[in-house]
Design a protein around this motif. Structure first.
Motif, short mmCIF file in Angstrom:
data_model
loop_
_atom_site.label_atom_id
_atom_site.label_comp_id
_atom_site.label_asym_id
_atom_site.label_seq_id
_atom_site.Cartn_x
_atom_site.Cartn_y
_atom_site.Cartn_z
N GLU A 32 5.36 5.20 8.85
CA GLU A 32 6.70 4.84 8.39
C GLU A 32 7.65 6.04 8.39
OE1 GLU A 32 6.70 2.21 4.81
OE2 GLU A 32 4.55 2.60 4.85
N VAL A 33 7.11 7.21 8.14
CA VAL A 33 7.93 8.41 7.99
C VAL A 33 7.30 9.54 8.80
CG1 VAL A 33 8.82 10.14 6.35
CG2 VAL A 33 8.72 7.73 5.70
N ILE A 34 8.17 10.33 9.43
CA ILE A 34 7.74 11.53 10.15
C ILE A 34 8.19 12.73 9.32
CG2 ILE A 34 7.73 12.76 12.34
CD1 ILE A 34 6.73 9.88 12.52
N LEU A 35 7.26 13.63 9.00
CA LEU A 35 7.56 14.83 8.22
C LEU A 35 7.39 16.06 9.10
CD1 LEU A 35 6.77 15.58 4.57
CD2 LEU A 35 6.10 17.27 6.26
N VAL A 36 8.40 16.90 9.09
CA VAL A 36 8.39 18.12 9.89
C VAL A 36 8.59 19.32 8.96
CG1 VAL A 36 9.46 19.40 11.79
CG2 VAL A 36 9.32 16.90 11.90
N VAL A 37 7.70 20.28 9.04
CA VAL A 37 7.80 21.51 8.27
C VAL A 37 8.43 22.58 9.15
CG1 VAL A 37 6.52 23.30 7.03
CG2 VAL A 37 5.79 20.92 6.89
N GLU A 38 9.44 23.25 8.64
CA GLU A 38 10.12 24.31 9.37
C GLU A 38 9.84 25.64 8.68
OE1 GLU A 38 14.21 23.60 10.00
OE2 GLU A 38 13.94 21.54 10.70
N LEU A 39 9.43 26.63 9.48
CA LEU A 39 9.12 27.96 8.97
C LEU A 39 9.78 29.00 9.86
CD1 LEU A 39 5.30 27.63 8.13
CD2 LEU A 39 7.19 27.64 6.52
N GLY A 40 10.37 29.97 9.22
CA GLY A 40 10.97 31.09 9.93
C GLY A 40 10.71 32.37 9.16
N GLN A 94 10.91 8.39 17.26
CA GLN A 94 10.50 7.00 17.40
C GLN A 94 9.17 6.89 18.16
OE1 GLN A 94 13.87 5.19 19.31
NE2 GLN A 94 15.00 4.91 17.40
N TRP A 95 9.00 7.72 19.15
CA TRP A 95 7.74 7.73 19.92
C TRP A 95 6.58 8.14 19.00
CZ3 TRP A 95 6.46 11.30 24.68
CH2 TRP A 95 5.30 10.81 25.31
N LEU A 96 6.80 9.17 18.21
CA LEU A 96 5.76 9.59 17.28
C LEU A 96 5.42 8.48 16.29
CD1 LEU A 96 6.89 13.25 16.46
CD2 LEU A 96 4.83 12.58 17.70
N GLY A 97 6.46 7.76 15.79
CA GLY A 97 6.20 6.67 14.87
C GLY A 97 5.46 5.52 15.52
N THR A 153 12.26 14.85 6.48
CA THR A 153 11.60 13.55 6.69
C THR A 153 12.54 12.66 7.49
OG1 THR A 153 12.44 12.78 4.53
CG2 THR A 153 10.20 13.65 4.60
N TYR A 154 11.97 11.93 8.44
CA TYR A 154 12.72 11.03 9.32
C TYR A 154 12.10 9.64 9.25
CZ TYR A 154 14.37 15.41 11.41
OH TYR A 154 14.91 16.67 11.61
N ALA A 155 12.94 8.63 9.39
CA ALA A 155 12.46 7.26 9.47
C ALA A 155 11.88 7.01 10.86
CB ALA A 155 13.59 6.28 9.17
N ALA A 156 10.65 6.52 10.92
CA ALA A 156 9.99 6.34 12.21
C ALA A 156 10.61 5.22 13.03
CB ALA A 156 8.50 6.06 11.99
N LYS A 157 11.28 4.26 12.39
CA LYS A 157 11.78 3.11 13.15
C LYS A 157 12.99 3.46 14.01
CE LYS A 157 14.50 1.54 9.17
NZ LYS A 157 14.77 0.40 8.25
N ASP A 158 13.84 4.40 13.52
CA ASP A 158 15.03 4.75 14.30
C ASP A 158 15.24 6.25 14.43
OD1 ASP A 158 15.62 5.30 11.70
OD2 ASP A 158 17.39 4.01 11.57
N GLY A 159 14.38 7.08 13.85
CA GLY A 159 14.51 8.53 13.97
C GLY A 159 15.62 9.12 13.14
N SER A 160 16.15 8.39 12.17
CA SER A 160 17.25 8.92 11.34
C SER A 160 16.68 9.85 10.25
CB SER A 160 18.03 7.78 10.69
OG SER A 160 17.17 7.00 9.88
N GLY A 199 0.82 -1.20 0.00
CA GLY A 199 0.00 0.00 0.00
C GLY A 199 0.85 1.25 0.00
N PRO A 200 0.22 2.41 0.03
CA PRO A 200 0.97 3.67 0.02
C PRO A 200 1.76 3.88 1.30
CG PRO A 200 -1.37 4.09 0.38
CD PRO A 200 -1.25 2.64 0.07
N MET A 201 2.83 4.62 1.19
CA MET A 201 3.66 4.91 2.35
C MET A 201 2.92 5.85 3.29
SD MET A 201 7.56 6.41 2.44
CE MET A 201 7.06 8.02 1.86
N SER A 202 2.95 5.56 4.57
CA SER A 202 2.25 6.37 5.58
C SER A 202 3.20 7.43 6.12
CB SER A 202 1.75 5.49 6.72
OG SER A 202 2.82 4.75 7.30
N VAL A 203 2.73 8.66 6.19
CA VAL A 203 3.52 9.80 6.62
C VAL A 203 2.76 10.53 7.72
CG1 VAL A 203 4.65 11.94 5.92
CG2 VAL A 203 4.51 10.02 4.32
N LEU A 204 3.42 10.74 8.85
CA LEU A 204 2.85 11.53 9.94
C LEU A 204 3.37 12.97 9.80
CD1 LEU A 204 1.39 11.95 12.69
CD2 LEU A 204 3.57 11.34 13.77
N ILE A 205 2.45 13.93 9.72
CA ILE A 205 2.83 15.34 9.68
C ILE A 205 2.90 15.83 11.12
CG2 ILE A 205 2.23 17.63 8.83
CD1 ILE A 205 0.76 16.37 6.55
#
Length: 321
Positions: free
Chosen positions: A99-107, A90-93, A119-126, A23-29
Motif C-alpha cells: 500500500e505504501v512505498i517508504l524511501v530512506v534518504e541519507l547524505g 507505481q511499478w514497485l507497488g 512515504t508514497y502511495a503505491a496506487k498513484d505514486g503521490s 489487517g496491518p498496513m503493508s509497507v515496501l522499504i
C-alpha cells in the motif's frame, strides 16, 4: 426509459463503497537514496527502519524479497528506476502488492549526516508524508531515524487508512459514586445533620529525609583551629617544663642566673599552654558538634573554655536534640 434511468442511478448511488483493506498496513522499504554514505551505515539504517515499522504493527516488505522473484531483466530495470517518480513507485507497488512505498534518504555533508524518510502511495505514486533532519552524528543516526518515523508513520496511517472511529458514548462507563455508610442514631438524640457526601481532602504523605546540616561544610574550621591551638599549647608546655627543670636541677653545681625572670617566664609559658589547650579542645568539640548537628531544629550548643590558675575548663552548654 426514464424509469429505467432513474433505477440505474439509484442503484449506482446506493452501491457500497470500496472496502478498506483489513489487517496491518503493508509497507515496501525501497532501496535508499544514499550519497557518500558507507555501505555498512546504509545497511544498518535499512534494518533499523524495518524493525521500527514492525514494532509499530506494520507489515514490512523488503525489496530484496521482491526482486528475487523477478527475471534478471526486470530486476535490473526495477533497481535502476528513479524512486521519486510516480511510474517507478507505481511499478514497485504493483510488483510488491504494498500500500505504501517508504524511501530512506541519507547524505553525508561536511557537518554531519542528513537523514530523511518519505512515504508514497503505491496506487498513484503521490507523496504522503516526509520528514528530514540535518547534522545528525553517526552515533545518533538510528535514534534520528526513529524520531523521523514517529512523525511519518502516524501521518501515513491517517492518510491511507483514515483516522480510527471514536468509541461510542454508550461504551464509556459512568463515573462511580462512593457513598458513606450512615451513622447509627442513638435513641433519644436526633440525627446529626451533615452535608451529603462531603469531600475530605487527603494530603499526600511526603517523605521528608533529614537534611544534612548546613554547618557541616564549615566544621573543619574550628577543628583545624583546635589542632593548631593544641600544637601551640604543646610548644609552650615544653617551654614551661624546660624552665621548671632548670630551676629544679639548679644548685651549687649549676648556679641559676636570674631565677626570678626564669620563674616568670615559666609561669607565662604555662598559662599560655593551658589557654591554648583549652581553646584547642573547644575548637575540636565545636567542629564535632557542627559536623553532627542536624539543620532543623537549629543547634543551640555553645562551647565554653576558661583558664584558671590551677588548670583549664572546657564545657558545652545548650539544648541537645
Amino acid at each position: 426509459m426514464l424509469i429505467s434511468l432513474v433505477a440505474v442511478l439509484t442503484v449506482l448511488t446506493q452501491a457500497p463503497a470500496a472496502p478498506q483493506p483489513q489487517g496491518p498496513m503493508s509497507v515496501l522499504i525501497a532501496p535508499p537514496d544514499a550519497t557518500g554514505v558507507p555501505a555498512h551505515v546504509v545497511e544498518f539504517a535499512q534494518e533499523h527502519v524495518a524493525d521500527q515499522l514492525e514494532a509499530r504493527g506494520l507489515r514490512v516488505i523488503r525489496i530484496e524479497n521482491v526482486v528475487r522473484k523477478l527475471p534478471a531483466t526486470r530486476r535490473r530495470a526495477l533497481l535502476r528506476c528513479k524512486r521519486t517518480e510516480a511510474p517507478c513507485l507505481q511499478w514497485l507497488g504493483t510488483v510488491s502488492k504494498a500500500e505504501v512505498i517508504l524511501v530512506v534518504e541519507l547524505g553525508q555533508p561536511a557537518s554531519g549526516y542528513r537523514a530523511g524518510v518519505r512515504t508514497y502511495a503505491a496506487k498513484d505514486g503521490s507523496l504522503v508524508s516526509e520528514k528530514f533532519a540535518a547534522d545528525a552524528v553517526e552515533d545518533r543516526l538510528l535514534d534520528t531515524l526513529t524520531q523521523l518515523l514517529d512523525t511519518v508513520v502516524p501521518a501515513t496511517l491517517r492518510a491511507v487508512r483514515g483516522l480510527p472511529p471514536p468509541p461510542p458514548i454508550d461504551d464509556v462507563p459512568p463515573p462511580t459514586r462512593v457513598t458513606r455508610p450512615k451513622e447509627p442514631v442513638t435513641p433519644g438524640k436526633g440525627p446529626v445533620t451533615q452535608d451529603p457526601d462531603p469531600l475530605v481532602p487527603v494530603r499526600p504523605v511526603e517523605n521528608v529525609a533529614s537534611a544534612p546540616s548546613s554547618l557541616r561544610k564549615w566544621a573543619w574550621l574550628p577543628a583545624a583551629g583546635g589542632v593548631a591551638l593544641a600544637g601551640v599549647g604543646t610548644v609552650f608546655y615544653l617551654k614551661a617544663k624546660d624552665r621548671f627543670d632548670t630551676l629544679d636541677k639548679g644548685g651549687s653545681d649549676i648556679p641559676v642566673k636570674d631565677s626570678e625572670a626564669l620563674v616568670s617566664s615559666g609561669k607565662q609559658a604555662q598559662t599560655v599552654s593551658r589557654v591554648a589547650f583549652g581553646l584547642g579542645a573547644a575548637g575540636l568539640v565545636a567542629g564535632a558538634v557542627m559536623f553532627l548537628w542536624p539543620e532543623d531544629p537549629p543547634a543551640n550548643v555553645v562551647p565554653t573554655a576558661a583558664a584558671t590558675s590551677g588548670g583549664a575548663l572546657v564545657g558545652l552548654s545548650g539544648t541537645w536534640p
